[in-house]
Design an enzyme around this catalytic site. Structure first.
Site, PDB file in Angstrom:
ATOM      1  N   ASP A  58     -10.776   3.568   4.735  1.00 54.30           N
ATOM      2  CA  ASP A  58     -10.908   2.287   4.374  1.00 54.30           C
ATOM      3  C   ASP A  58     -12.531   1.833   4.981  1.00 54.30           C
ATOM      4  O   ASP A  58     -12.640   0.656   4.873  1.00 54.30           O
ATOM      5  CB  ASP A  58      -9.841   1.348   5.349  1.00 54.30           C
ATOM      6  CG  ASP A  58      -9.570   0.057   4.913  1.00 54.30           C
ATOM      7  OD1 ASP A  58      -9.811   0.053   3.678  1.00 54.30           O
ATOM      8  OD2 ASP A  58      -9.317  -0.737   5.488  1.00 54.30           O
ATOM      9  N   GLN A  76      -4.438  -1.523   9.721  1.00 49.72           N
ATOM     10  CA  GLN A  76      -4.222  -2.729   9.096  1.00 49.72           C
ATOM     11  C   GLN A  76      -4.821  -3.821  10.094  1.00 49.72           C
ATOM     12  O   GLN A  76      -4.251  -3.933  11.161  1.00 49.72           O
ATOM     13  CB  GLN A  76      -2.634  -3.300   8.716  1.00 49.72           C
ATOM     14  CG  GLN A  76      -2.416  -4.221   7.925  1.00 49.72           C
ATOM     15  CD  GLN A  76      -3.293  -4.391   6.574  1.00 49.72           C
ATOM     16  OE1 GLN A  76      -3.070  -3.356   5.979  1.00 49.72           O
ATOM     17  NE2 GLN A  76      -3.613  -5.349   6.220  1.00 49.72           N
ATOM     18  N   LYS A 100       0.905  -1.161  -0.178  1.00 54.35           N
ATOM     19  CA  LYS A 100      -0.053   0.020  -0.077  1.00 54.35           C
ATOM     20  C   LYS A 100       0.968   1.341  -0.001  1.00 54.35           C
ATOM     21  O   LYS A 100       0.491   2.196  -0.543  1.00 54.35           O
ATOM     22  CB  LYS A 100      -0.922  -0.026   1.225  1.00 54.35           C
ATOM     23  CG  LYS A 100      -1.928  -1.139   1.142  1.00 54.35           C
ATOM     24  CD  LYS A 100      -2.745  -1.297   2.354  1.00 54.35           C
ATOM     25  CE  LYS A 100      -3.990  -2.669   2.127  1.00 54.35           C
ATOM     26  NZ  LYS A 100      -4.232  -3.017   3.310  1.00 54.35           N
TER      27      LYS A 100
END
Ligand code: NAD
Length: 289
Positions: free
Chosen positions: A121, A98, A54
Site C-alpha cells: 500500500d 486498513q 479488496k
C-alpha cells in the site's frame, strides 16, 4: 466543450486481466498463489466494506488473501503482532493495514512494522519519504495516488511543465499525489481547507485532482477549459429515488464540469476501481520480486 470521460472501470478491467495472467505464472513458478495479508481493526462499516471489496478482487484475479480481524479494543501490541505475523509468513507477499485505525492505536508505530518489501500500500513512512526525495525510489507507491496517475496517463497529457493543482493534503491521498505529480515534472500547487481562493488557483491548472471529501465542491467556473480533472472524492448523499436510499457523488460537480473539462473521471467508476487494481498490481509485483 464536452469532456472525454476517463473510464476507470475499463482501465481496471484491462489491468486485472493482466494481473490474473501474472498471478497464474507466479502460481506455476512458486507452487503457491501471490498472497495479501489484511489487518482490519474495529468495526467501522466503511472500512469493513473496503476490506471485503479488496478480498473479492483478490479472489477474482487469483491472489490469495487472509485477514487478521481485531476488535476496536485491541491493544497496540496485538495490532503490531498481527503485522509482524504477516511479515514472517512466507505465503504472504503484501500487507495492507486498513486505515483509519482506532484513535487508541498509534498508527505510525503500526505502519513502521510493515516490512518494506511487503508494503504494497506504499504507506510505510520510509516509502512515503523516498517518494518525496529526489533520486530515491520507493519499493511501492500508494494505491489510490498510483491509480490517479494511471488515469491521467489515459488522457495522453504530457505532465512535464504543466500546472497541476491537488485539492486535499492527506497522508494517503493528497500528499502522495502531489509528490508523484512533482516527480513527473509538473508544477504542483497543493490546496487545503485553509486555501483562501480555491477557484482562483484551480482555474490556472491543466490538471486538477480533487481529494477533499466535499460533495460536488468543484464547479464549472473553477476549471480551465480543456483541463484534465480527476475526482478522488467518494461521498454518499441521501437519494430517495435509489433502492439503497443514497448515491455516491465525487468532489467535482460532474454535470457542470463535463461542459468545461477536456478529460474527466466519474464517481463511481473512476478512481475507486483503480485503487483496488493498484493494490493487486503491487501484490503481484511483490510476489514476482
Ligand atoms: P481527509 O479528510 O483525510 O483529507 C481531506 C483533505 O481535504 C484535507 O487535507 C483538507 O485540508 C482538505 N479540505 C477539506 N475541506 C476543504 C475545502 N473546503 N477546500 C479545500 N480543501 C479542503 O480525506 P482523504 O482520506 O484524503 O479522502 C479524500 C476523499 O477521497 C474522500 O471523499 C474519500 O472518501 C475519498 N477517497 C477515495 C478513494 C477511492 O479509492 N476512490 C480512496 C481514498 C479516499
Amino acid at each position: 466543450m464536452t469532456a472525454t470521460i476517463i473510464d476507470g472501470r475499463a482501465v481496471a478491467r484491462r489491468m486485472q486481466a493482466e494481473i490474473q495472467t501474472g498471478a497464474d505464472q507466479v502460481a506455476s513458478r512458486l507452487g503457491r498463489r501471490p498472497g495479501l495479508g489484511v489487518v482490519l481493526v474495529g468495526d467501522d462499516p466503511a472500512s469493513a466494506m473496503y476490506v471485503r471489496m479488496k478480498q473479492r478482487a483478490c479472489e477474482r484475479v487469483g491472489i490469495q488473501s487472509s485477514a487478521s480481524l481485531l476488535p476496536a479494543s485491541a491493544a497496540q501490541a496485538e495490532v503490531e503482532n498481527a503485522v509482524r505475523a504477516f511479515n514472517d509468513d512466507a505465503d504472504i507477499d503484501g500487507i495492507l493495514v486498513q486505515l483509519p485505525l482506532p484513535d487508541s492505536i498509534d498508527e505510525e508505530a503500526v505502519l513502521n512494522e510493515i516490512s518494506l518489501s511487503k508494503d504494497v500500500d506504499g504507506i510505510h513512512p520510509v516509502n512515503l519519504g523516498r517518494l518525496g526525495m529526489r533520486g530515491r525510489n520507493p519499493t511501492f507507491t500508494p494505491a489510490t495516488p498510483t491509480g490517479v496517475m494511471r488515469l491521467i496517463a489515459e488522457s495522453g497529457i504530457e505532465l512535464s511543465g504543466k500546472e497541476a493543482v491537488v485539492i486535499g493534503r492527506s497522508n494517503i491521498v493528497g500528499l502522495p499525489i502531489a509528490l508523484m505529480l512533482t516527480n513527473a515534472d509538473a508544477t504542483v500547487t497543493r490546496c487545503h481547507s485553509r486555501t483562501v481562493d480555491l477557484p482562483m488557483v484551480t482555474r490556472r491548472a491543466d490538471i486538477v485532482v480533487a481529494a477533499v471529501g466535499q460533495p460536488e465542491l468543484v464547479k464549472a467556473d473553477w476549471l480551465k477549459p480543456g483541463a484534465v480533472v480527476i475526482d478522488v472524492g467518494s461521498n454518499s448523499l441521501p437519494d430517495p429515488t435509489s433502492d439503497k436510499g443514497y448515491r455516491y457523488v465525487g468532489d467535482v460537480d460532474f454535470e457542470q464540469a463535463r461542459d468545461v473539462a477536456g478529460w474527466l473521471t466519474k464517481v463511481p467508476g473512476g478512481v475507486g476501481p483503480m485503487t483496488i487494481t493498484m493494490l493487486l498490481a503491487n501484490t503481484l509485483k511483490a510476489a514476482q520480486a
